[in-house]
Every structure is written in C-alpha cells, then in structure tokens.
Enzyme design. Sequence first.
Site, short mmCIF file in Angstrom:
data_model
loop_
_atom_site.label_atom_id
_atom_site.label_comp_id
_atom_site.label_asym_id
_atom_site.label_seq_id
_atom_site.Cartn_x
_atom_site.Cartn_y
_atom_site.Cartn_z
N ILE A 1 0.91 -1.09 -0.03
CA ILE A 1 -0.19 0.05 -0.09
C ILE A 1 0.87 1.34 0.18
CG2 ILE A 1 -2.13 -1.11 1.09
CD1 ILE A 1 -1.11 0.03 3.76
N GLY A 2 2.00 1.20 -0.19
CA GLY A 2 3.18 2.19 -0.28
C GLY A 2 4.31 2.06 0.68
N LYS B 1 16.51 4.18 2.79
CA LYS B 1 15.81 5.54 2.04
C LYS B 1 14.16 5.15 2.14
CE LYS B 1 17.14 6.73 -2.42
NZ LYS B 1 17.08 7.01 -3.69
N VAL C 1 8.41 -0.20 10.35
CA VAL C 1 8.35 1.26 10.42
C VAL C 1 7.34 2.10 10.06
CG1 VAL C 1 11.21 1.55 10.61
CG2 VAL C 1 9.62 1.60 8.42
N GLU D 1 4.18 2.44 11.49
CA GLU D 1 3.45 3.22 12.46
C GLU D 1 4.21 4.13 13.26
OE1 GLU D 1 0.08 1.43 11.95
OE2 GLU D 1 1.43 0.14 10.77
#
Lengths: 337, 747, 177
Positions: free
Chosen positions: B473-474, B642, B712, B714
């Site tokens: 989702i990203g 990144k 990472v 949340e």
Amino acid sequence: MRPFSYQRPTGIAEALRDASGGGVRFLAGGTNLVDLMRADIERPTAVIDINRLPLGEIEETASGGLRIGALVPNSDLAYDSRVEVRFPLLSSALLAGASAQLRNAATTGGNLLQRTRCYYFYDLATPCNKRDPGSGCAAKSGLTRIHAILGASPHCIAVHPSDMAVALAALEAEVLTTGPSGDRRIGIADFHRLPGDTPQVDTNLEPGELITAIELPAEGFADHYSYLKLRDRLSYAFALVSVAAALRLEDDVVAEARIALGGVAHKPWRNPEAERLLVGRPAGRDGFDAAARVLLEGSEGQGANDFKIPLARRAIVRALEQAAAATPQSPTDKRIR
Amino acid sequence: MAGAAISRSGIGAPVDRVEGRLKVTGAAKYAAEFNEAALLHGHAYASRITKGRIAAIDPSAALAVPGVLDVLTHENRPDLPLLRRHYQDEVASPGIPFVPLWSDKVLFAGQPVALVVAETAEIARYASSLLEIDYEEEPHETDLKEALHRAAAPWRTRKGYVRPKSRGDAPTAFEAAAVRIDGEYHLMPEHHNPMELFGTTVVRHDDGRLTIYDKTQGALNSRNYISKIFGYGGDEIQVLSPFVGGAFGAALRPQHQLFLAVLAARHLERSVRVVMTRQEMWSLQFRPECYQWVKLGAEPDGRLAAIVNHAVTNSSRLETYTDNIVSWGGMLYRCDNADLEYRIAETDTMTPGDMRAPGAATGVNLFEIAMDELAYAAGVDPLELRLRNYAEKDEMHGIDYTSKALRECYAAGAERFGWARRVFEPRSMREGRELIGWGMATGIWEAMQSKTACRATLRADGRLEVATGTADIGPGTYTMMVQVAAERTGLPAERIEAKLGDSTLPYAPVQGGSWTAASTGSAVALACETLRTRLYEMARDLPDSPFASTGIDDVRFEDGEVVRNVDPMNKRMRFEAILEAAGCPELKVEETAKPGMISMMRKARNSHSAVFAEVRVDEELGVMRVTRIVSACAAGRIINPKIARSQILGGIVFGLGMALEEESMMDHRLGRFMNHDLAEYHVPVNADLFDVDIIFVEEQDEEVNPLGVKGVGELGVPGTAAAIANAVFHATGKRIRDLPITIDKLL
Amino acid sequence: MEAGISRPLPGIEDRHAVPIRLTINGVERQLDVAPWTSLLDLLRERLDLTGTKKGCDHGQCGACTVLIDGRRINACLKLAVTLDGADIVTIEGLAQGDGLHPLQQAFIRHDAFQCGYCTPGQICSAAGLMAEGRARTRDEIRELMSGNICRCGCYPNITDAIEDVLKDRVSEPAMPV
C-alpha cells in the site's frame, strides 16, 4: 451531474441571447460551478460556455486604472506585471487563494461568483436556505466554526469564500456587466449581498446578466498594503479571517486607509467609518486598534466561531502594521511579519 | 544504518523503489483503472438519515434514465446467506458486520441504501439523485461525551487487544505523591483519507468466474470474504490489487464497494465497477474519538509513583471495536503503581476502524502530553524526566524486551536537535513576533510477525520470482522482497521480481500493523534459503560436479552463481547452467515463516522513538509552524534506509495532522460528519512541512524475528503529535489537552 | 482516431454528445463527448489514460493535475467539451520514449512517493510549476506545490526532487518541460 444543454457562443450578444431562458448558468473556469453541479447543488438545464468570448484582456483605463477582462485567469492576473507593481494587494490576495492549478483555471468573473463553503450548503441531507430556500438553516446552532460574525441573518450565517473579492473591496473596484437591461457598472461594495431573508441570492446580478470586466481605479496603494490570511493550515485552505489593508501615508500620517475583511461575512466587509478614523493620525497601533473595533462593531459569534472576533481584531491591527511598515505578508514565507 | 558489508542491492542498501518507474509514468494501475469495453458502473446512494428505516423507496425515475440498467436495494437484491458469520472477515471486530442493502434499517449516516447501475459512472450518479426515498427516523445517539456515562469495559474483544493490566495501588500512591498532575485529554475523530478513492472493478468472465480488482490491504481477505458470502469455490474468483493508492488501515476490511460490485456483477451477469466518492468515504470507518484521563504522581525529582490512565473510545452498535489506548503508558515507564482502564461506549455510527498506529497514535500521544505536564510540575527537563523513569522491561507485563534502544534514541535525537540548549521556562524563546517552543515525546509501537508463506521460483533464464499474497500500500514491500531475496540468493536485484496483491499467491495476512517487513521478509528469506539449498544439491549431484563431495557450507552464492570457497575461479556454476544441466525448467519452492509463539509471549517486542519538535507561534495571532522535527527511531534492522525514512516521514506527517489540523466534526443533532471533504477536513499540505530529520539508531535484535526487523509503518505517528503539542506549550505557556490544536484554541 | 476503450456512447450521453478535437500527448483525437463529461473521466474511462488520478473529483486534492496548453489544471473540474482545440499533456506524455523526464527521475531518486497515487499529479504539477518560473526557493516550491495532497506524507522528498531539477535547469536551460 444532471443533464444540460451546452452552448459555446463566440460573441457577447449571442451569449446573452442564449441566456434568456431559465435554469441557465454561464460557465467560465468551472472551478466552482462544475464542483457544485457534481455535488447536485447547482442544477442548470443549460450551460453557456463563455470561454470563447473576447473578455480575456487586461487593459489600461483612461483614468490610470486597469480594466480586467472577466475571463482573465486568476494566475495571469496575479502575475501580470502591471498588477504586481501597481496593485500588489490584489496580486497577494489572489496568491493566497486556492492552489496554483485552480488559479490557472479560475477566472476573474468566476472568482466573484464563488459560492459559500458552509458545510450544510454542501450536504444535501441537511436543510439550507441558500440551497433550498425556506428549508431552514442547519448551520445556525450547528457547527459554526467557519461561519459569519458580521451581517448574518436568522436565515443564513454563511460567509463568502473569495480572497480576491476582499482585495477588490479594499481597492474599490467596479464590476462591469452587460445583460438584458443593458450595460451596468456596479461598485464592488454593492455587488455582493448580505443574506437577509433571501440567502439564495449571493449577488445583485440580474438573471442573464454577465460580468464582462472589473475595473480598478488608479490608486493601488502599492507602497503600503498587506493581505493577511489566517487559516487552518499554511496553504490551500479557506480563510478563517483575512484582511486586506491599504494605506496612503504622508510623513507617517495616514492620508487614506482601506480595510476589508474576508471570512467573516456574506460579503467582503468594510466600514468607511473605521477607515476615516485613521486619517490624519499617525500610522500606529493605537489608531489601528481603534479602527479594528469600529470595523467589528456589531460582530456577533455563533458559539464555535466566537474566536473570530478577537482574531479578526488582531489580524486587522497586524495587517495595518504590515502595510504601514511596507512589509506586506508574503504568500510564500509563512512567518507572519 | 551503520553495519558490516552492505551488498549493492541487498538488505541495508538504500535502493530506489523497484516499482518506481511504473508509478512515475502513470503505468501502475489501481483497482478502478482496469478497463474493459462492456463495463458497467455502480453508484452507491447514501442514506440521508442517521437512524431509522426506509419506509419506501421509489427507483422509477432513476430507472427511466436511458443508460440505467438496474437499481439494487434491500427490496430487490438477490438472496444472501442469513448467518452473519458469513460476512466476517480476517480482521473484523466481534459482532455483526454491516452488510449494505441487508434490510430496511438505517444504522448510521451515509450508509449505502441503493446501488444504481448504469452504462457510465456519471449516468449512475445522476440517476441516483432521482431516487425517492421515504425514511422513518428514530432518535440517534452519536455524541461520545453524552455517552460517557454508559461506557463499559469491552465484553468481547478482537485479536490483538491487550487487556490493560493494573499493578500496585495507584490511587493511593497518587494521593500520597509529592508532585501530581491530573487532566482530561481528548482527540477528535479522524478519517484515513487515502488519496485513492475506494473502488472495485469486477470483471465477469463468460463462464461466471470473476476477476476482482479491489482496493484492499489483503487480496486474500477480500477473496475469502466474497467466497463465503457468495459461495465461490477455489478458482472461481481471483482478487488482484497490484497497487493500492494508500490505505492507512482503511482497506484492511472489505469495504462497501467490493460487496456491491460483486452483487451487481452476479445479478446482472456483467462486469461492474463501483467507486465510492470522497464524501462517502466518511461512512466507511474512522479513528474513534477518545477521552483519556491521566493522573500522574511522582517524587519531587520526577520519579513516577503512580500512573492512573483511563480512556473511553466509541464503537458502533454492530461491532465491538477496541483499541489499545492505555497500555502504552503502563508499559513505557518504571512505576510500581499503575491503574489502567479502558472502556467503550456504543454510538449510532459506523464501526470505527484501525487507522495508522491504531491505539498508540491516540494513547501514546495523549499520555505523552501528560508526561510533559509532569515534567513542568516537577521542574524537571522533559527528556531528563523520561530518562529518570526509563523502563528496562515492559512494565505492564513485567517481561524483558527482545531489544530496546530507546535510550540511544533519546541521546541521538537530543544531540541532533540541540536539546541541551533548551531553556526550561515556557515563553522563554522568541524571535520577533514569534514565540519558539521545543517539545519532545516518546514513541512506541509493536514489532509483530504473522504467519506468511512465500513461493520462490528460479527460472531457466536465471531470473527469480518471489511471490506472496501480501499487499504494497506504499511501504515498499515490492522493494523489500527483492532486497531480501537478493541478500539470500546472491542474485542481483535486476534479476528478481516480486509478486504480491493476488489472492492466488501463497498465504499472507492483510498488510498492516507494521508487520509486513518482518512477516513477508521472513517468508521470502526462508523460501530463498530453501531454494538455495535445493539448487546447491542439484548442482552437487550433477555428473562431474565442481561441487562433488562438498557440503553447502563449502560454497557461496554470489552474482547468480554457486561458487566453491576453495578454488573459486574454476569451481563455479551459473544458476541457469545448473538448471539446464539438471534438465530442470524451473526450480520452485514454497515456505511458510511463523513466529515463535512461546518466545513471543516470553518477551515484549516493540519499536521505539524519541521525537523532538520546534514550533514557532505568532504570539498575537496563534498561527503555528512546525519548523523542525527530529525523530530518532529504534526499529531493529533497516532493510532499506531510504524507504524506511519515507515511512517514518509519512507517520510524522500524520502526527502533524493529528497535532494541528485533522478532525472530523460531527453535528450530533444530525449524527453526520459535516466536514466530509478534503477542503474542510484538513490534512497537511506541502507548505506545512519544513525540516524533518530522521535517525535510525543501531538496534540489533536476534530474537524478534529471523531478519531482526521491527517495521516502521506506524512508528512515526506515536510521539509526534505529543512532541508538537508540548512544543506549543513551551512556546506559549498554554497547555492544550484537546487535539488538534487549532488556532482558536490558542487565542 | 480514438484509441482506448472503444464503445458507443450509451444512453443519454449519446443524445447530448458534442464533437470536439483534442491533442492528447501529441496525438490528435476527434471525440464525441457528453457535455457533463469531465476531462478526467474522458481520460480515465474512455481513453484508458488512467495515469491521471481521481482523488476527490472536486478540485481539493490535485491528483488529477494535467497540463492544458502548457498550464497545470485540475482535470476533474474541466468539462471536456469546453476544451475543444486544446493541447493536453498527461503523465503518460511526459517521458520521451524510454527516457524519463528529469522530474520523473528525480521523484524516483528522492523517494518522493510511496503509494504512488498522487504522484502523476505531483509530477505534472511540478512540470507546470517549472514552466511558470515562479519558484526559486524551497518556500516557493512548498507553497506552489500545496495544491497536491500527498497523504503518504512525502512532501519534503517532493520538494527535494523539484529543487534538484530546478537547480539542474539553471545550468541546462534547454531542458524541455
């Protein structure tokens, strides 16, 4: 969106002829009208696309002002070098509004005709006298954080959302129109209406009447101006309160003053008495505060928007200070000077 | 990340997203973008009342519009299974799931009550405006404040709910404490608002099979949901979601448009797409409003003696949605006495749903404002207060952490931010007309892992595919999978393809809770290790093998070759050469990675952060700018610094929205959220973001999962809103306990 | 010729259809459109140019930003029928063959997207911003890119990417936009 017939006249006379029936809307940039049609709030049966009319020029007037064609996009107007240099207040106000994309599409005439952003106006499930005359005002005693503190009526507490119109009010622009009863010249102060008991009518335009241009008088207050807009995020939001301030100073004494407010009423809010109060006095905080109090006389909160009254007072003072100091609010540097 | 050798594209390398090109060219297709010529479009019509029933519905005017095929309502919809358990999905809260068009009952504002199906979306939308519906209204209760008196402990809870565990005698300790603070804290409801509208395209094949493109965080969850309701067998439906335009929890559960699109496609025997409008997305789910009452008692030096932390959130009448609100404060600090209580109140709303860092975003941020108040009550620097109360263990459960580098976060963040230069007194820093405030807070989230399977396929051309039914989702799942596979197989990233978002792929849970990197990553690693072993064995068993009479430890895998450690120049074989020599067209393995359940219960697994924020507030006008944020994170091993940085950044932007901007405002007379669009529900825009500096501190954790990653997704949210709120206090001397801190609250 | 999803205009759309001519990504097209069809729906639903995104359909998010006659515009609020004769560039038209536009490269390099849904609009908006020539500082980029919402929160990376390309362009003024 409800079906409608579509016409694309190339001449003004043709456009007016097409507009003679009922249920007609002129379509220019579309940034508000198309939005409202999609939301089923505006329901024209005929749309007249006026984008091909010859109303896209900015010209000098004989009296030293500018005539801005109704179809000049907001971004072109804001970045026009004559406007930037001679009417920077207008440029600032335009750049404080909407987004770069919307400013590219929105036109000068259309900007004036924006409709309110009242939550209830936008929600078909709720009563709204502006959308559905006589149905009542759900905003009153509802969620009023964004609503009017001046000039409201028991029938409507909506505010006008335009930034440009606030600057035009301070600059005492005139709206040029043409229509079934001929050409008219309407002072900006008389263009928008207070809601009274007919909040469905935003302006004093007659049915079928078309804005052709806006004229700015020669005085642009280019040395001492500021457009200060306060909102819920640092960009791309409608004003909670905005102030267009313009001063002409002679040796630090106010020779002429203009103050117009946005986000507080159904139209840009001015009171010449508040401005007169400043004339002949040193450009300083005491005078500014006194003017702010006069300008806000009669203001009344609806509860959740009570904060707008002190906020507006402070914003007026600050905007006048910025204007006096020739440090106008920058649309990009978010620090308030 | 500091670290040993980082391979060019393996774990730890800051590579660009593998799907980047598709996204920047517009070639990445989302659920509502799979077109076909005969597609129909459904428009859901939303109820205009909040509670009651539909007395009559007249679709005739809508049906008369040329191009309209049908109007589906509760009156004419096809038969559906009666038992509501058919409608429960993988992450449903306990209770009765809402089903669109189920009956004449209206249960919440904006509930879809009809579906107009037409040849184009615009015709469907227009025709829906012609529906005539008579409602019988009943009184509704939507205001949490009014419902507080009937709030109760949840009598049924969902998976993942952590029952708050009190300890000692906090009320007595609080009364006896030298330093005390006591406050009510409040968070307004928030809506996820992913940029992509909720949409589903159902492509119906001639034989009745369905290919369903759905906006979902779990293709398998959507598939199972539809299968159960409509009785589809294994291969009759396939759910695909290769790209998802953000979700933040909103697409964990199957949403209205999926059900409606399938219903219509079956009924009309056509392909159908349904897309929700932005406004209708306010009827899907939301982060619940929360009242939290915190009392903190401390010794004069700030050491905690008592924590009393009570909270109430709302749920719907249908399902019991619970959040972990109060446990965080109970875990985070060393304190012998803690009284923790969580209650819910049912209201006439849709069921709330998980939204980025559910529970912690609310609970940690509100609690950390209280901690700042304690710092001021005790006269102790806020960072020093956290250090004096530093907990080596999970204080609520009394168990150790697999790792906890929070102390290092505090140190690294404070150093980068320049916290040591801070003047304690509020209103002590200014520049011109602006007051400057520095605030900080602690952040915490869970490091979870769920059972996940992965299939690894090495093809004859030497290319590798790793595939699992998770979503991206990203957060960069495609890229993460490629990097883990590259690390484990020694293949260069260009020769690895990740597949996901497909219900026919091996099992993966919904993507959420920051567990995907640990879960999917572990599965990919395991599958690749097995593949490697099989490939080695295949090579070893070849006639005249260069690896004859070796063990797997005698070889290494690099750049697409198996290489013997002894005599590497001569004893090596390319992967594709091994397959060819063995006469094997492709080598396929599937493995399932599972968390160790016992070790999971024995130790706490959490990620942590220390967030520092600078705000500048115009003293007179209350206009706020968050000019600087430093977030130092301890999240185990970082697969891609990144992309991980971007994840934390996104969480920080959510935190900024929570602190200053986001609130869904309901008119309780009407029971409707009124600011239901992106013009009036303010999420941060570009101009709101100034300097954001993200640090990953070293945290090696062999226990949390085989990869040592904590996730990472949340972690950026908890702590950020509090750090900003605390900075506002430091700047102005005004303590705002009610988020978001809008301009009116500062006047 | 119209490429994309080929089907006759259905129902009431056919009765009201108006012929228009558009140049989209360099290709001239003759189209019959119902007057209420937005440019956005025309692109996405009929021409299968789904790179342009629908995030709100009300001009409140910027995901549908395209270049119309070189200016960045929200495609959701433009009725296609009003654009007769216009030149439109969408995200699909920015790259030159396999060579990505410098903005597309910079967005990848700076990780200026996560879910990718707002990205085409961000990039078209940035291309418009560069053509306008009004953004020189980070403050100006931030303000003039505020009409594009990114819920994943990539803003600082987006600003970095655009700043990078702007800097390069100073030394290479011939770069096409």
